[in-house]
Structure formats: C-alpha cells, structure tokens
Design a protein around this motif. Structure first.
Motif, PDB file in Angstrom:
ATOM      1  N   ASP A   1     -62.036  69.817  33.014  1.00 39.97           N
ATOM      2  CA  ASP A   1     -63.227  69.041  32.664  1.00 39.97           C
ATOM      3  C   ASP A   1     -63.753  69.606  31.345  1.00 39.97           C
ATOM      4  O   ASP A   1     -63.845  70.830  31.180  1.00 39.97           O
ATOM      5  N   TYR A   2     -64.099  68.727  30.423  1.00 43.43           N
ATOM      6  CA  TYR A   2     -64.473  69.196  29.099  1.00 43.43           C
ATOM      7  C   TYR A   2     -65.493  68.244  28.481  1.00 43.43           C
ATOM      8  O   TYR A   2     -65.712  67.123  28.941  1.00 43.43           O
ATOM      9  N   THR A   3     -66.109  68.729  27.406  1.00 39.89           N
ATOM     10  CA  THR A   3     -66.964  67.909  26.570  1.00 39.89           C
ATOM     11  C   THR A   3     -66.672  68.269  25.131  1.00 39.89           C
ATOM     12  O   THR A   3     -65.917  69.222  24.860  1.00 39.89           O
ATOM     13  N   PHE A   4     -67.233  67.503  24.195  1.00 35.77           N
ATOM     14  CA  PHE A   4     -67.066  67.824  22.781  1.00 35.77           C
ATOM     15  C   PHE A   4     -68.421  68.216  22.191  1.00 35.77           C
ATOM     16  O   PHE A   4     -69.436  67.557  22.423  1.00 35.77           O
ATOM     17  N   THR A   5     -68.420  69.303  21.431  1.00 35.58           N
ATOM     18  CA  THR A   5     -69.607  69.761  20.725  1.00 35.58           C
ATOM     19  C   THR A   5     -69.237  69.988  19.266  1.00 35.58           C
ATOM     20  O   THR A   5     -68.358  70.817  18.970  1.00 35.58           O
ATOM     21  N   ASP A   6     -69.862  69.258  18.374  1.00 35.76           N
ATOM     22  CA  ASP A   6     -69.587  69.385  16.944  1.00 35.76           C
ATOM     23  C   ASP A   6     -68.092  69.261  16.651  1.00 35.76           C
ATOM     24  O   ASP A   6     -67.533  70.002  15.828  1.00 35.76           O
ATOM     25  N   GLY A   7     -67.438  68.341  17.350  1.00 37.28           N
ATOM     26  CA  GLY A   7     -66.029  68.087  17.085  1.00 37.28           C
ATOM     27  C   GLY A   7     -65.064  69.044  17.740  1.00 37.28           C
ATOM     28  O   GLY A   7     -63.863  68.983  17.470  1.00 37.28           O
ATOM     29  N   LEU A   8     -65.552  69.922  18.618  1.00 34.44           N
ATOM     30  CA  LEU A   8     -64.691  70.892  19.284  1.00 34.44           C
ATOM     31  C   LEU A   8     -64.744  70.692  20.794  1.00 34.44           C
ATOM     32  O   LEU A   8     -65.822  70.528  21.366  1.00 34.44           O
ATOM     33  N   PRO A   9     -63.576  70.706  21.475  1.00 36.14           N
ATOM     34  CA  PRO A   9     -63.572  70.587  22.932  1.00 36.14           C
ATOM     35  C   PRO A   9     -64.068  71.877  23.581  1.00 36.14           C
ATOM     36  O   PRO A   9     -63.656  72.977  23.188  1.00 36.14           O
ATOM     37  N   GLU A  10     -64.929  71.723  24.565  1.00 32.07           N
ATOM     38  CA  GLU A  10     -65.491  72.871  25.277  1.00 32.07           C
ATOM     39  C   GLU A  10     -65.366  72.635  26.773  1.00 32.07           C
ATOM     40  O   GLU A  10     -65.682  71.548  27.262  1.00 32.07           O
ATOM     41  N   PRO A  11     -64.911  73.634  27.526  1.00 33.91           N
ATOM     42  CA  PRO A  11     -64.870  73.477  28.981  1.00 33.91           C
ATOM     43  C   PRO A  11     -66.273  73.380  29.558  1.00 33.91           C
ATOM     44  O   PRO A  11     -67.208  74.007  29.048  1.00 33.91           O
ATOM     45  N   THR A  12     -66.426  72.592  30.603  1.00 35.63           N
ATOM     46  CA  THR A  12     -67.730  72.496  31.256  1.00 35.63           C
ATOM     47  C   THR A  12     -67.943  73.616  32.265  1.00 35.63           C
ATOM     48  O   THR A  12     -69.059  73.805  32.759  1.00 35.63           O
ATOM     49  N   PHE A  13     -66.867  74.314  32.617  1.00 32.11           N
ATOM     50  CA  PHE A  13     -66.897  75.407  33.588  1.00 32.11           C
ATOM     51  C   PHE A  13     -67.338  74.928  34.969  1.00 32.11           C
ATOM     52  O   PHE A  13     -67.942  75.684  35.741  1.00 32.11           O
TER      53      PHE A  13
END
Length: 557
Positions: free
Chosen positions: A434-446
């Motif tokens: 599961d992930y989201t994007f922040t400022d064009g970068l994928p980040e795990p939602t943990f």
C-alpha cells in the motif's frame, strides 16, 4: 505408454525421452486451461524417472536414488551445475526396472525400491548436482530423465547462500497427477491436492530444459487486441513438458542465477528451503542470503530463520516475486501441506484454535504475518503483469524514483527512467505495498506490515484480474479469481467497486534495515531474465547489491 491426463478427461501420448514431439491429441480443447500430467506406463517410449530420499546432503552422506525406467539398463552422470559444469560421478550400468505409479502418488509418494546408493565423496564441492539418466545401450542419446540433489557446505563458508525455492517447486510439481493448483484428486476443488509428497520425481522441465524454451512472460508484447496467449503453456503442451515448467523450478530460475553469479566472480553455495526450515542457523556464516525467481511457498520456520539471520546482522537480497502462501512441512520433510484458497474451510488446523499456522495467505488476518515484515513487500498487493491476459501491454520494466540510492550507483539512471523493460524483468508475478505519492515520490503507508524506514526505490503497476475484450474471454486462464480472493480476505465489501480496487496492484524495488542487518528486494519473478540477457542496468544493480552485502565473497577471496 506414458499418458497425460487432461482437463477434458482424455489422455494424450507423451515422449519424455529424446524425442520431444507430442502424439496427436483428440477431444475438446480448453486453451490455457488445458490440463495434463505425466503418469508413466511400461510400454511407453524411452524414458526414466528418479527421486531421492532427501533434497540436500552433506559430503560423506549417502544419497538413496529411487528409479524407474522403460529401458533395461541405464547409466547415471552426476554433474555439478554452474558456470563450468564438472563431472562428479559416472555410475552404471544399473537395471532399475519399471515400477508402477500409485493411484495417489502426488500425496503418498511412489514407494519405489532403491536403485542405487551414491555415497558423496568427502571432498566434493558443495552445489547443485544434476543427475542425468542415460540409456546404457545408447549413452550418446539425449538423457532419459533428470534429477537434482543439493550438496551443502559442511561448515560456515562466507560468500552467498542461494536458497532454492523448493517449496514452490513442490507446489507446481504435478508429476503423477496433481499439485497445489490442478489435478486428478477427485475429493478436492479443481482436482488439486493440499498434500504433496516429496517422494516422487520432479515434473519434466522443472530441473532441466532445452535451449530456447519460452519463459513465463511472452517475448513480444501484443501489438493489437486479441486472445490472451501463453507461449510457455503452448510450448509445453506441444513438446510434452509439464504445463508449469516456466513457473517454478531449478531450470528456469536458480540455475541461470548461479551461472551468472559464478561467471561474475561470486562464490555461491546452494541450500534448499528444507535446510532453512530444519536448521535455524543454516544461514549463519554466510555474507548474504539470496532468493531468486518464483518463490511463493514458505513455512513459518523458514521465515523465522531468515528473520533471525537479519536481526543478527545478516543481509538478504531477494530478486524474486510472489511471497504469498504459508505451508507446513510434515513427516520428516517428506510432505508439504497447503490448502491455499480453501484453508479457512478445510485446513484441519483451523479447529486447533491456532490459526497463525493456517496454510492461507500470509496477509490473511487469521495468520497475521504479512510478508512485508520479512521481505518488505506483499504478494496480494502485487501479482500479475505481462502474463497471459494480465496487463499484457505492461511496460515490463521498473520506473526509477530514487536514483540517488546506492543500488543505482553507476547506472546513469535518473528519476522517471525505466530499466529492465528490454529484458521483460517486470513480469509474471510481482510483490508490492500500500502506498501513496508525496511530491512525486512513492511512500509506503505502513498499513500492511512494511518495516519503518523502508524506501521504495523503483516500481511499476500490476493487476490481480485478467481482462480484455469480451469476445476473447475464452482464452483467459485465471479471470478475476485472485482479485475476489484478496477482496474477501481483506474486506467485507464485495461490491463491484471493491473488486476493482482489489484488482489493482504494484511491483516494487525496496530497501530497509532491520535489527543489525538489511534487506534489498526486487519484487518480481523475472529479474533473473535481465541477468540471462545481460541487461546492463539489471546486472549493475545486482552487482551493487551483492558487492555491498558480501564484500569479499568473490571466488578465491
């Protein structure tokens, strides 16, 4: 003759010896859903089959070889696999005789007599050893059959421990009539068997393949709409190999990696998953543990060994995909149990009250041990791309998002670049988060077990549902069954919108530290094809990981 039971209830001939042509088939055709399995009969063509009492040994131990053949006498050539194959033994002639296949051989084993005891020389180098069974009367002909045994290093060795995915090999091994997917078991859905014996031969193509056998991902993307195609399934049907040869086995995954790694100068030992199941210290002393290819089935004990190794400072490189199912190993490692989709209703352990050992998906809340806790990614957040009707026009490579990471050093790759697409490395089955994007970068939602500090370095998109034009629906192998399974497992919402949501997945390259160790995962089954085809980006990333994780593991170091 040697027959293959099919999904239509018919049988077709098989030529498992040197002649790879198939006998004509008559009866209704089921496309990619066609089923067949090898069940030898005494009047069949020249062929031989073999299994051993165990899958791995140490020097000085004895390998008990159980064999059956349609030829009177055979010879065995035992060769160490790798960049420079070496002959270890030439044995024979032997007269194993032909032995019948029990009705439920997939579950009970074959119970054939021992044809030969091979005592391993005390000074024999560790590795994977291919056993060629040849006709004693015509030793220059192609082998009649193949088997593999692993010889473990007798003590801590440093270097790389390549752990063969023998749990997945077993799950796909349909020799005798059934595996964990399909088969002739009349008591189970789709005929599949939740219980598989190790005491039977490997299906044809799992251990050895001729040059040019198609991989799981079709070599060419379709340029226009049309039916789903599975090149490997079509080739297997026409040439008399197991339907699943390209999906699981030494020949398709571990062997190519071993050859590449030795050619690149790395020192590699081979272990089996049974080794890390039975021995919590099996990885101790190695600089790096490597897992490659299609690596889907694991026991809790195997995971405990890897988790403990990393916590103590070990480093793990996983160039593999589809970390999905929990299994149990029983009967002194001779029986593998996996109820899979049916676990909640049929696995006997559900009645014990301890559902943590349920042979369901690791992400099943009743199991409660997401795969991401060990390898950083989950199978049900990933799954298919470029396989049959699953995202058949996917880009087939990873898009880079964090090019500054040490894994990309020297590649020249920049943000939004793609790599591995020419080699189809993003294919078959992937793992994601599961992930989201922040400022064009994928980040795990943990929210799904990802360890704190994990970075998503590169990724692509996958699907849990097979699709296409309605008129091509007859050609699909899997449909949306996996999306429905994920939705049912993770939510009570079975609406169409929920199904569409749970059909969306991803594949990721991730890195994280845990305890005193660290883990790098490229969550795709086909990473190894980048090494086979010498894709410069895949090779450089692989070298960066191995050099960081096991500096000094070069041969001769």
């Amino acid at each position: 003759m040697s027959t293959r039971a099919t999904g239509s209830g018919s049988a077709r001939g098989d030529r498992p010896g040197g002649d790879l042509r198939a006998q004509p088939f008559s009866g209704p055709r089921n496309g990619a859903r066609e089923l067949w399995a090898e069940r030898p009969e005494p009047d069949g063509p020249a062929a031989a089959w073999c299994y051993s009492d165990r899958r791995s040994y140490r020097p000085g131990e004895t390998v008990r070889l159980h064999m059956s053949s349609t030829r009177k006498a055979v010879r065995l050539r035992i060769l160490r696999e790798g960049a420079s194959p070496r002959l270890a033994a030439d044995i024979g002639p032997l007269e194993p005789g032909f032995h019948a296949v029990p009705a439920r051989a997939w579950e009970t084993g074959c119970d054939w007599p021992v044809a030969h005891d091979w005592t391993i020389p005390a000074d024999l180098a560790p590795g994977g050893y291919l056993i060629e069974i040849r006709d004693a009367a015509d030793p220059e002909a192609l082998p009649l059959g193949h088997h593999l045994v692993v010889i473990r290093n007798p003590g801590p060795a440093g270097g790389i421990a390549l752990v063969a995915a023998t749990g997945t090999w077993s799950a796909y091994n349909d020799w005798g009539g059934a595996n964990h997917y399909y088969g002739m078991d009349p008591e189970r859905p789709r005929g599949r068997s939740p219980i598989l014996s190790t005491q039977r031969p490997w299906a044809r193509g799992q251990i050895h393949l001729p040059e040019g056998a198609p991989r799981s991902v079709n070599a060419i993307r379709p340029r226009a709409p049309g039916p789903a195609r599975y090149d490997c399934v079509e080739w297997a049907f026409l040439h008399g190999f197991t339907k699943y040869y390209a999906l699981a086995g030494w020949a398709s995954y571990e062997r190519p990696f071993l050859i590449w790694a030795e050619q690149a100068g790395y020192r590699v030992d081979v272990l089996t998953q049974e080794d890390i199941h039975a021995d919590p210290a099996a990885l101790d002393g190695y600089d790096c543990a490597v897992f490659v290819g299609h690596d889907e089935y694991w026991s809790a004990e195997m995971r405990d060994t890897v988790d403990g190794y990393v916590a103590r400072g070990g480093r793990v490189a996983r160039f593999a995909g589809n970390f999905l199912w929990q299994i149990r190993l029983e009967d002194d490692l001779r029986r593998q149990v996996s109820y899979k989709y049916d676990a909640r209703g049929h696995d006997p352990i559900r009645l014990s009250g301890d559902t943590t050992r349920l042979t369901s998906a690791w992400e099943d809340p009743l199991v409660g041990r997401p795969g991401a806790e060990t390898f950083g990614v989950n199978a049900l957040r990933g799954i298919y791309a470029a396989f049959g009707g699953m995202a058949r026009r996917a880009p087939r490579g990873f898009t880079v998002f964090r090019p500054e990471h040490w894994a990309f050093a020297g590649t020249g790759l920049c943000y939004a670049d793609m790599f591995g697409d020419e080699a189809n490395i993003f294919g078959f089955e992937m793992d994601g988060l599961d992930y989201t994007f922040t400022d064009g970068l994928p980040e795990p939602t943990f929210t799904d077990g990802a360890p704190e500090g994990l970075q998503i370095l590169a990724m692509g998109w996958a699907t849990l549902a097979e699709g296409g034009r309605p008129e091509d629906g007859w050609s699909l192998m899997l449909g949306d069954a996996d999306a429905r399974f994920r939705a049912a497992l993770l939510t009570d919402d079975q609406s169409d919108e929920s199904l569409r949501k749970h059909a969306r997945g991803s594949g990721m390259v991730v890195h994280f530290t845990k305890g005193a160790g660290e883990v790098f995962t490229a969550g795709t089954c086909e990473w190894v094809n980048g090494l086979i085809t010498r894709d410069p980006y895949t090779e450089r990333v692989t070298r960066n990981v191995l050099d960081r994780f096991c500096g000094g593991c070069e041969a001769g170091a």
